[in-house]
Scaffold this motif. Structure first.
Motif, PDB file in Angstrom:
ATOM      1  N   VAL A  95       0.849  -1.204   0.000  1.00  0.00           N
ATOM      2  CA  VAL A  95       0.000   0.000   0.000  1.00  0.00           C
ATOM      3  C   VAL A  95       0.879   1.246   0.000  1.00  0.00           C
ATOM      4  CG1 VAL A  95      -1.696   1.312   1.337  1.00  0.00           C
ATOM      5  CG2 VAL A  95      -1.913  -1.174   1.130  1.00  0.00           C
ATOM      6  N   ILE A  96       1.946   1.224   0.807  1.00  0.00           N
ATOM      7  CA  ILE A  96       2.869   2.368   0.865  1.00  0.00           C
ATOM      8  C   ILE A  96       3.543   2.584  -0.488  1.00  0.00           C
ATOM      9  CG2 ILE A  96       4.989   3.221   1.929  1.00  0.00           C
ATOM     10  CD1 ILE A  96       4.130   1.793   4.501  1.00  0.00           C
ATOM     11  N   ASP A  97       3.958   1.493  -1.126  1.00  0.00           N
ATOM     12  CA  ASP A  97       4.600   1.611  -2.443  1.00  0.00           C
ATOM     13  C   ASP A  97       3.643   2.196  -3.469  1.00  0.00           C
ATOM     14  OD1 ASP A  97       6.928   0.593  -1.444  1.00  0.00           O
ATOM     15  OD2 ASP A  97       6.567  -1.461  -2.116  1.00  0.00           O
ATOM     16  N   ALA A  98       2.386   1.743  -3.432  1.00  0.00           N
ATOM     17  CA  ALA A  98       1.387   2.285  -4.361  1.00  0.00           C
ATOM     18  C   ALA A  98       1.171   3.770  -4.093  1.00  0.00           C
ATOM     19  CB  ALA A  98       0.072   1.514  -4.226  1.00  0.00           C
ATOM     20  N   GLY A  99       1.105   4.131  -2.799  1.00  0.00           N
ATOM     21  CA  GLY A  99       0.946   5.536  -2.448  1.00  0.00           C
ATOM     22  C   GLY A  99       2.131   6.371  -2.857  1.00  0.00           C
ATOM     23  N   ALA A 100       3.338   5.790  -2.761  1.00  0.00           N
ATOM     24  CA  ALA A 100       4.549   6.513  -3.173  1.00  0.00           C
ATOM     25  C   ALA A 100       4.494   6.844  -4.659  1.00  0.00           C
ATOM     26  CB  ALA A 100       5.782   5.673  -2.856  1.00  0.00           C
ATOM     27  N   ALA A 101       4.063   5.874  -5.470  1.00  0.00           N
ATOM     28  CA  ALA A 101       3.980   6.116  -6.919  1.00  0.00           C
ATOM     29  C   ALA A 101       2.950   7.205  -7.234  1.00  0.00           C
ATOM     30  CB  ALA A 101       3.609   4.815  -7.634  1.00  0.00           C
ATOM     31  N   LEU A 102       1.797   7.142  -6.578  1.00  0.00           N
ATOM     32  CA  LEU A 102       0.765   8.161  -6.813  1.00  0.00           C
ATOM     33  C   LEU A 102       1.233   9.529  -6.360  1.00  0.00           C
ATOM     34  CD1 LEU A 102      -2.393   6.150  -5.654  1.00  0.00           C
ATOM     35  CD2 LEU A 102      -1.894   6.902  -7.996  1.00  0.00           C
ATOM     36  N   PHE A 103       1.880   9.582  -5.204  1.00  0.00           N
ATOM     37  CA  PHE A 103       2.353  10.863  -4.668  1.00  0.00           C
ATOM     38  C   PHE A 103       3.385  11.493  -5.595  1.00  0.00           C
ATOM     39  CE2 PHE A 103       5.154  13.525  -2.180  1.00  0.00           C
ATOM     40  CZ  PHE A 103       4.271  14.288  -1.415  1.00  0.00           C
ATOM     41  N   LEU A 147      -9.724  14.680   4.439  1.00  0.00           N
ATOM     42  CA  LEU A 147      -8.632  14.621   3.469  1.00  0.00           C
ATOM     43  C   LEU A 147      -9.089  13.980   2.161  1.00  0.00           C
ATOM     44  CD1 LEU A 147      -5.723  13.574   5.862  1.00  0.00           C
ATOM     45  CD2 LEU A 147      -5.946  15.756   4.663  1.00  0.00           C
ATOM     46  N   VAL A 148      -9.913  12.932   2.244  1.00  0.00           N
ATOM     47  CA  VAL A 148     -10.426  12.286   1.030  1.00  0.00           C
ATOM     48  C   VAL A 148     -11.254  13.275   0.221  1.00  0.00           C
ATOM     49  CG1 VAL A 148     -11.977  10.511   0.167  1.00  0.00           C
ATOM     50  CG2 VAL A 148     -10.341   9.947   1.973  1.00  0.00           C
ATOM     51  N   SER A 149     -12.121  14.015   0.892  1.00  0.00           N
ATOM     52  CA  SER A 149     -12.960  14.997   0.191  1.00  0.00           C
ATOM     53  C   SER A 149     -12.120  16.113  -0.414  1.00  0.00           C
ATOM     54  CB  SER A 149     -13.988  15.594   1.160  1.00  0.00           C
ATOM     55  OG  SER A 149     -14.833  14.603   1.677  1.00  0.00           O
ATOM     56  N   TRP A 150     -11.120  16.571   0.323  1.00  0.00           N
ATOM     57  CA  TRP A 150     -10.262  17.660  -0.154  1.00  0.00           C
ATOM     58  C   TRP A 150      -9.464  17.250  -1.382  1.00  0.00           C
ATOM     59  CZ3 TRP A 150      -9.359  22.732   0.466  1.00  0.00           C
ATOM     60  CH2 TRP A 150      -8.125  23.250   0.047  1.00  0.00           C
ATOM     61  N   ILE A 151      -8.892  16.066  -1.348  1.00  0.00           N
ATOM     62  CA  ILE A 151      -8.061  15.620  -2.468  1.00  0.00           C
ATOM     63  C   ILE A 151      -8.918  15.346  -3.702  1.00  0.00           C
ATOM     64  CG2 ILE A 151      -6.527  13.772  -3.269  1.00  0.00           C
ATOM     65  CD1 ILE A 151      -5.545  13.558  -0.336  1.00  0.00           C
ATOM     66  N   LYS A 152     -10.088  14.793  -3.496  1.00  0.00           N
ATOM     67  CA  LYS A 152     -10.952  14.498  -4.651  1.00  0.00           C
ATOM     68  C   LYS A 152     -11.426  15.776  -5.336  1.00  0.00           C
ATOM     69  CE  LYS A 152     -12.851   9.910  -3.705  1.00  0.00           C
ATOM     70  NZ  LYS A 152     -14.070   9.131  -3.483  1.00  0.00           N
ATOM     71  N   ASN A 153     -11.858  16.760  -4.558  1.00  0.00           N
ATOM     72  CA  ASN A 153     -12.385  17.994  -5.150  1.00  0.00           C
ATOM     73  C   ASN A 153     -12.310  19.117  -4.109  1.00  0.00           C
ATOM     74  OD1 ASN A 153     -13.746  20.046  -6.493  1.00  0.00           O
ATOM     75  ND2 ASN A 153     -15.266  18.652  -7.372  1.00  0.00           N
ATOM     76  N   SER A 154     -11.166  19.778  -4.067  1.00  0.00           N
ATOM     77  CA  SER A 154     -10.963  20.820  -3.059  1.00  0.00           C
ATOM     78  C   SER A 154     -11.904  22.003  -3.272  1.00  0.00           C
ATOM     79  CB  SER A 154      -9.509  21.300  -3.093  1.00  0.00           C
ATOM     80  OG  SER A 154      -9.196  21.880  -4.360  1.00  0.00           O
ATOM     81  N   GLU A 169      -6.972   4.595  -3.001  1.00  0.00           N
ATOM     82  CA  GLU A 169      -5.776   5.233  -3.543  1.00  0.00           C
ATOM     83  C   GLU A 169      -5.355   6.417  -2.679  1.00  0.00           C
ATOM     84  OE1 GLU A 169      -5.910   4.389  -8.344  1.00  0.00           O
ATOM     85  OE2 GLU A 169      -7.202   5.953  -7.515  1.00  0.00           O
ATOM     86  N   ILE A 170      -6.321   7.203  -2.240  1.00  0.00           N
ATOM     87  CA  ILE A 170      -6.009   8.345  -1.373  1.00  0.00           C
ATOM     88  C   ILE A 170      -5.443   7.855  -0.042  1.00  0.00           C
ATOM     89  CG2 ILE A 170      -7.004  10.288  -0.100  1.00  0.00           C
ATOM     90  CD1 ILE A 170      -8.960  10.651  -2.427  1.00  0.00           C
ATOM     91  N   LYS A 171      -6.008   6.794   0.494  1.00  0.00           N
ATOM     92  CA  LYS A 171      -5.508   6.238   1.754  1.00  0.00           C
ATOM     93  C   LYS A 171      -4.076   5.719   1.598  1.00  0.00           C
ATOM     94  CE  LYS A 171     -10.096   5.027   3.504  1.00  0.00           C
ATOM     95  NZ  LYS A 171     -11.051   3.932   3.818  1.00  0.00           N
ATOM     96  N   SER A 172      -3.753   5.193   0.419  1.00  0.00           N
ATOM     97  CA  SER A 172      -2.379   4.730   0.189  1.00  0.00           C
ATOM     98  C   SER A 172      -1.408   5.910   0.158  1.00  0.00           C
ATOM     99  CB  SER A 172      -2.299   3.927  -1.116  1.00  0.00           C
ATOM    100  OG  SER A 172      -2.450   4.763  -2.259  1.00  0.00           O
ATOM    101  N   ILE A 173      -1.853   7.038  -0.399  1.00  0.00           N
ATOM    102  CA  ILE A 173      -1.018   8.244  -0.395  1.00  0.00           C
ATOM    103  C   ILE A 173      -0.776   8.708   1.034  1.00  0.00           C
ATOM    104  CG2 ILE A 173      -0.906  10.682  -1.063  1.00  0.00           C
ATOM    105  CD1 ILE A 173      -2.521   9.950  -3.567  1.00  0.00           C
ATOM    106  N   LEU A 174      -1.805   8.709   1.847  1.00  0.00           N
ATOM    107  CA  LEU A 174      -1.677   9.127   3.246  1.00  0.00           C
ATOM    108  C   LEU A 174      -0.780   8.161   4.014  1.00  0.00           C
ATOM    109  CD1 LEU A 174      -5.402  10.116   3.975  1.00  0.00           C
ATOM    110  CD2 LEU A 174      -3.502  11.625   3.355  1.00  0.00           C
ATOM    111  N   ALA A 175      -0.863   6.877   3.684  1.00  0.00           N
ATOM    112  CA  ALA A 175       0.014   5.882   4.334  1.00  0.00           C
ATOM    113  C   ALA A 175       1.471   6.159   3.976  1.00  0.00           C
ATOM    114  CB  ALA A 175      -0.388   4.474   3.909  1.00  0.00           C
ATOM    115  N   TYR A 176       1.709   6.533   2.715  1.00  0.00           N
ATOM    116  CA  TYR A 176       3.074   6.857   2.286  1.00  0.00           C
ATOM    117  C   TYR A 176       3.597   8.087   3.035  1.00  0.00           C
ATOM    118  CZ  TYR A 176       6.717   8.979  -0.570  1.00  0.00           C
ATOM    119  OH  TYR A 176       7.878   9.588  -0.986  1.00  0.00           O
TER     120      TYR A 176
END
Length: 441
Positions: A62-70, A102-109, A141-148
């Motif tokens: 999950v962290i690796d996936a979040g790292a790639a997205l970030f 955070l999920v709401s903000w990232i999806k559509n601030s 996906e957003i949760k994986s970014i936060l985990a990273y």
């Protein structure tokens, strides 16, 4: 007596030659030692490595996936630490905001701001009302970014305690390289002392030899043979007049000349080290190195197309509409946009038209890292051609690189046939990667 004098002279000559040889070996060993120390000192944990650090309870995948997205979407405006780039540093953001917010903000601030959310409005106003793009990420996906982001915070917190040194040292102090440096310093002192001793010994023997010569010439009746031994001198003319020496020098000259000529001939068409001046002084060291902007952010088709695209001006403006707008180099981007003309970047890596190369086949399918071909691009202020890009260079890579065939049924029969006929790894060459038609058709 004469035998003793002759022995002293010969011994003096031998010690002098040994002294010269010792000097050469000493300085060679010292240079090698310094280079090895420098190599050891520069070794360490790679940037972004989580070695020796806790990453929390999140799944590493999950962290690796979040790292790639970030890195592909967020790093251009945010750091995972405390540094402010365009937007705020995200270290500790999961402690300051709820996960649902955070999920709401990232999806559509913008939607969150327009809803009147106090925190959203405050962030928007604090950072000059710079609108954050909306992202079509799933909740996972957003949760994986936060985990990273949390994992990076844990890595930073763990760094000072990863090295245990002796008493009196501060956390993070490089004990190993300091110790190596101290040992190197002692070796330098020993080598200097040995050189001084050799110099004193040679000078002493030369003085003794000179005194004995003077004594014998003044106080003894010497025969002609004895005088010849006492007053003998080294005739340098015999050296350069020798046929063997002349032949050796001529051979060395011919070999050096042939080597230079062969190097020039073999280097025709090879642009290794080519570093043209670009229309804008863009630093990969600053962007890809210090700010860790992913290559894919600017070269958008590097994983999807035959060619890695040249970034357009609007990609630059994603950041530079807010950052360093008054810089002379950034003003060149504004000028290009005003004139509706592309920035005329000078291409560095050129392959002949007769050779077919597909970027996505190597980066996406083969998993080849950018640095494999382009070198330490994140350290280059001015980009240059790192590899030779010759046919031999490509073929060697195909012969040595094993294919990842796990979970791909396409390769099952090919791997079985390969294992039946060969004990080596299943490489690109095993799959036809060295056939002429692979690159020339």
């Amino acid at each position: 007596m004469m035998a003793m004098i002759s022995c002293i002279l010969k011994t003096t000559h031998k010690i002098f030659l040994a002294f010269l040889l010792t000097l050469a070996v000493t300085f060679g060993a010292q240079a090698q030692g310094e280079s090895e120390q420098a190599e050891i000192a520069t070794k360490g944990v790679e940037p972004g490595s989580t070695e020796g650090a806790e990453t929390g309870s999140a799944d590493p995948a999950v962290i690796d996936a979040g790292a790639a997205l970030f890195k592909n979407n967020c790093a251009v405006c945010h750091s995972a630490g405390s540094d402010v780039i365009v937007g705020p540093g995200l270290k500790g953001v999961t402690g300051r905001r709820s996960e649902s917010w955070l999920v709401s903000w990232i999806k559509n601030s913008q939607a969150l701001i327009q809803s009147g959310d106090a925190d959203a409005v405050a962030v928007y106003n604090e950072y000059n009302k710079q609108a954050m793009p909306s992202f079509a990420f799933s909740d996972d996906e957003i949760k994986s970014i936060l985990a990273y982001i949390d994992a990076q915070a844990n890595v930073a917190a763990a760094v000072p305690t990863t090295v245990a040194g002796p008493e009196g040292t501060t956390p993070g102090e490089n004990i190993g390289t300091d110790a190596i440096g101290a040992v190197g310093g002692y070796l330098d002192i020993i080598l200097v002392v040995l050189i001084v001793v050799l110099i004193v010994l040679v000078v002493t023997l030369l003085l003794i030899s000179s005194l004995l010569k003077n004594y014998l010439n003044k106080n003894r009746e010497l025969t002609e043979d004895d005088k010849e031994v006492v007053n003998q001198r080294f005739d340098f003319s015999k050296v350069y007049k020798s046929k063997a020496v002349r032949t050796l020098v001529m051979l060395i000259f011919v070999v050096v000349l042939l080597d230079l000529a062969l190097g020039k001939v073999m280097g025709i068409g090879i642009q290794e080290g080519y570093a043209p001046k670009q229309p804008i002084a863009f630093s990969h060291k600053l962007h890809a190195g210090e700010h860790q902007i992913d290559c894919n952010y600017c070269h958008t088709t590097v994983y999807e197309s035959k060619s890695a695209s040249i970034p357009s001006a609007n990609i630059c403006m994603n950041c530079h509409s807010q950052i360093k707008k008054e810089s002379p180099e950034i003003q060149k981007i504004y000028t290009a946009i005003e004139r509706n003309k592309p920035i005329e970047w000078v291409r560095i890596h050129n392959l002949p038209d007769l050779a077919y190369f597909n970027h996505s086949q190597h980066t996406q399918v083969g998993g080849v890292e950018c640095q494999t071909c382009h070198g330490p691009i994140e350290e280059m202020d001015v980009v240059y051609q790192y590899s030779s890009l010759t046919m031999g260079w490509c073929i060697d890579c195909h012969r040595e690189t094993p294919l990842n065939t796990e979970g791909n049924e396409y390769y099952d029969n090919l791997v079985k046939l390969h294992e039946a006929s060969s004990k080596g790894a299943f490489t690109v060459a095993s799959n036809g990667g060295t056939e002429c038609s692979k690159c020339h058709y």
